[in-house]
Motif scaffolding. Structure first.
Motif, PDB file in Angstrom:
ATOM      1  N   SER A 297      39.744  34.812  29.681  1.00 22.92           N
ATOM      2  CA  SER A 297      38.552  35.465  29.159  1.00 22.92           C
ATOM      3  C   SER A 297      38.915  36.597  28.202  1.00 22.92           C
ATOM      4  O   SER A 297      38.289  36.761  27.143  1.00 22.92           O
ATOM      5  N   GLU A 298      39.923  37.374  28.553  1.00 28.74           N
ATOM      6  CA  GLU A 298      40.333  38.493  27.704  1.00 28.74           C
ATOM      7  C   GLU A 298      40.891  37.992  26.378  1.00 28.74           C
ATOM      8  O   GLU A 298      40.618  38.579  25.314  1.00 28.74           O
TER       9      GLU A 298
ATOM     10  N   ARG B 100      47.325  44.607  29.325  1.00 29.33           N
ATOM     11  CA  ARG B 100      46.242  44.358  30.276  1.00 29.33           C
ATOM     12  C   ARG B 100      46.726  43.739  31.581  1.00 29.33           C
ATOM     13  O   ARG B 100      46.148  43.976  32.636  1.00 29.33           O
ATOM     14  N   PHE B 101      47.810  42.934  31.527  1.00 33.43           N
ATOM     15  CA  PHE B 101      48.155  42.132  32.701  1.00 33.43           C
ATOM     16  C   PHE B 101      49.618  42.197  33.110  1.00 33.43           C
ATOM     17  O   PHE B 101      50.039  41.459  33.992  1.00 33.43           O
ATOM     18  N   GLY B 102      50.401  43.053  32.484  1.00 35.63           N
ATOM     19  CA  GLY B 102      51.785  43.203  32.913  1.00 35.63           C
ATOM     20  C   GLY B 102      52.689  42.090  32.421  1.00 35.63           C
ATOM     21  O   GLY B 102      52.442  41.469  31.377  1.00 35.63           O
ATOM     22  N   THR B 103      53.730  41.806  33.202  1.00 35.06           N
ATOM     23  CA  THR B 103      54.781  40.886  32.752  1.00 35.06           C
ATOM     24  C   THR B 103      54.742  39.526  33.454  1.00 35.06           C
ATOM     25  O   THR B 103      55.683  38.747  33.335  1.00 35.06           O
TER      26      THR B 103
ATOM     27  N   GLY C 260      36.143  49.232  35.869  1.00 32.36           N
ATOM     28  CA  GLY C 260      37.295  49.984  35.365  1.00 32.36           C
ATOM     29  C   GLY C 260      37.008  51.437  35.087  1.00 32.36           C
ATOM     30  O   GLY C 260      37.901  52.276  35.195  1.00 32.36           O
ATOM     31  N   LYS C 261      35.763  51.777  34.746  1.00 33.70           N
ATOM     32  CA  LYS C 261      35.475  53.184  34.453  1.00 33.70           C
ATOM     33  C   LYS C 261      35.526  54.042  35.711  1.00 33.70           C
ATOM     34  O   LYS C 261      35.606  55.263  35.627  1.00 33.70           O
ATOM     35  N   TYR C 262      35.479  53.402  36.884  1.00 34.04           N
ATOM     36  CA  TYR C 262      35.600  54.136  38.146  1.00 34.04           C
ATOM     37  C   TYR C 262      37.030  54.075  38.704  1.00 34.04           C
ATOM     38  O   TYR C 262      37.502  55.048  39.289  1.00 34.04           O
ATOM     39  N   THR C 263      37.705  52.932  38.525  1.00 30.33           N
ATOM     40  CA  THR C 263      39.029  52.756  39.117  1.00 30.33           C
ATOM     41  C   THR C 263      40.156  53.144  38.175  1.00 30.33           C
ATOM     42  O   THR C 263      41.278  53.375  38.611  1.00 30.33           O
ATOM     43  N   GLY C 264      39.865  53.201  36.874  1.00 29.24           N
ATOM     44  CA  GLY C 264      40.897  53.577  35.905  1.00 29.24           C
ATOM     45  C   GLY C 264      40.922  52.615  34.734  1.00 29.24           C
ATOM     46  O   GLY C 264      40.868  51.396  34.922  1.00 29.24           O
ATOM     47  N   GLN C 265      41.008  53.145  33.533  1.00 31.30           N
ATOM     48  CA  GLN C 265      41.046  52.315  32.340  1.00 31.30           C
ATOM     49  C   GLN C 265      42.256  51.383  32.381  1.00 31.30           C
ATOM     50  O   GLN C 265      43.350  51.781  32.733  1.00 31.30           O
ATOM     51  N   GLY C 266      42.010  50.112  32.028  1.00 28.27           N
ATOM     52  CA  GLY C 266      43.085  49.130  32.034  1.00 28.27           C
ATOM     53  C   GLY C 266      43.173  48.330  33.311  1.00 28.27           C
ATOM     54  O   GLY C 266      43.935  47.362  33.383  1.00 28.27           O
ATOM     55  N   ASP C 267      42.403  48.697  34.332  1.00 31.71           N
ATOM     56  CA  ASP C 267      42.408  47.946  35.591  1.00 31.71           C
ATOM     57  C   ASP C 267      41.680  46.616  35.357  1.00 31.71           C
ATOM     58  O   ASP C 267      40.493  46.599  35.040  1.00 31.71           O
ATOM     59  N   PRO C 268      42.367  45.459  35.527  1.00 33.17           N
ATOM     60  CA  PRO C 268      41.726  44.161  35.272  1.00 33.17           C
ATOM     61  C   PRO C 268      40.832  43.690  36.411  1.00 33.17           C
ATOM     62  O   PRO C 268      40.183  42.652  36.302  1.00 33.17           O
ATOM     63  N   PHE C 269      40.753  44.463  37.487  1.00 30.39           N
ATOM     64  CA  PHE C 269      39.987  44.046  38.660  1.00 30.39           C
ATOM     65  C   PHE C 269      38.509  43.899  38.332  1.00 30.39           C
ATOM     66  O   PHE C 269      37.926  44.701  37.603  1.00 30.39           O
ATOM     67  N   ARG C 270      37.882  42.840  38.874  1.00 29.14           N
ATOM     68  CA  ARG C 270      36.449  42.595  38.723  1.00 29.14           C
ATOM     69  C   ARG C 270      35.860  42.264  40.098  1.00 29.14           C
ATOM     70  O   ARG C 270      36.485  41.566  40.896  1.00 29.14           O
ATOM     71  N   ILE C 271      34.660  42.773  40.373  1.00 27.08           N
ATOM     72  CA  ILE C 271      33.960  42.424  41.609  1.00 27.08           C
ATOM     73  C   ILE C 271      33.181  41.147  41.368  1.00 27.08           C
ATOM     74  O   ILE C 271      32.495  40.992  40.351  1.00 27.08           O
TER      75      ILE C 271
END
Length: 249
Positions: A48-49, A70-73, A142-153
């Protein structure tokens, strides 16, 4: 040590900035053989990104920078290869047959397990209750957990000043998902409270898990200590009906 890898997708881009498309596999058996505990929905977020940024991806370095930031290595970007074609749409299908497992066959035989199975059960229950189209999918917090966090509910909806959310958590193999959700939700709840919103999160656990098991009990305690309600996939029909009554009232 052996530099093993599995090809999960590819991009086809025209040099002049015209055609641009990305294709990910839908048959994950090879990847699951290499990494049995891999979270497949994570790859859906990657896809999606990439789709959202297709217009700006013209060089391998740009794709590598996007994925790395966004997603590391976990995902490696292979070297660019040139393709000569008069029909890029048809070429996508040719490349799919070369680099990815056949799409139709993969979708028919893929076994859904763990968190994916719970998400599918949730989706089916909400659809059966005719509220799926009224809910938000893959909520960005992400605005609550930290910018760049790919987590989605997974699912959520707004009801007055309340924000009600539902997220699948599998504790069948480990408790990492529960711990990560508990940590993130404490920050989400605090952030929403500052915006005068009343947050509510329900974690939906495995249908077959024995709640008496030590690891399951530990996961439940961690979630409940962080104000997360805990229910199982077997209760989804009841949960969906509760959502229907509130949204259709």
């Amino acid at each position: 040590m052996r530099d093993d890898f599995v090809t999960v997708g590819f991009l086809l881009l025209e040099n002049d900035g015209g055609f641009a498309e990305v294709r990910f596999t839908r048959d994950w058996k090879m990847l699951q053989c290499m990494a049995p505990d891999v979270e497949l929905e994570w790859f859906a977020m990657v896809e999606s990104e990439i789709r959202k940024n297709l217009a700006g991806l013209r060089r391998r370095e740009e794709l590598w920078q996007l994925i790395g930031a966004r997603f590391g290595t976990t995902i490696d970007v292979a070297p660019t290869k040139a393709v000569l074609t008069e029909d890029p749409v048809k070429e996508m299908e040719v490349l799919t047959s070369m680099y990815l497992v056949g799409m139709g066959r993969g979708e028919r035989v893929q076994q859904r397990t763990g968190r994916l199975a719970i998400v599918e059960t949730m989706k089916e229950a909400f659809a059966e209750a005719r509220v799926l189209e009224l809910m938000q999918r893959d909520m960005d917090v992400g605005k609550y957990t930290g910018q760049g966090d790919p987590f989605r509910i997974d699912f959520g909806y707004r009801a007055g000043s309340g924000v009600k959310m539902f997220h699948a958590v599998s504790v069948a193999t480990n408790v990492d998902q529960a711990l990560a959700l508990a940590y993130r939700y404490s920050r989400v709840e605090a952030g929403m409270r500052q915006e005068r919103l009343q947050a509510s999160l329900t974690a939906v656990l495995d249908r077959e898990i024995e709640m008496r098991e030590e690891r399951a009990q530990f996961a439940i305690e961690m979630l409940e200590q962080n104000s997360v309600r805990v229910r199982t996939a077997g209760e989804m029909a009841e949960i969906a009906d509760e959502v229907r009554r509130e949204l259709r009232a």
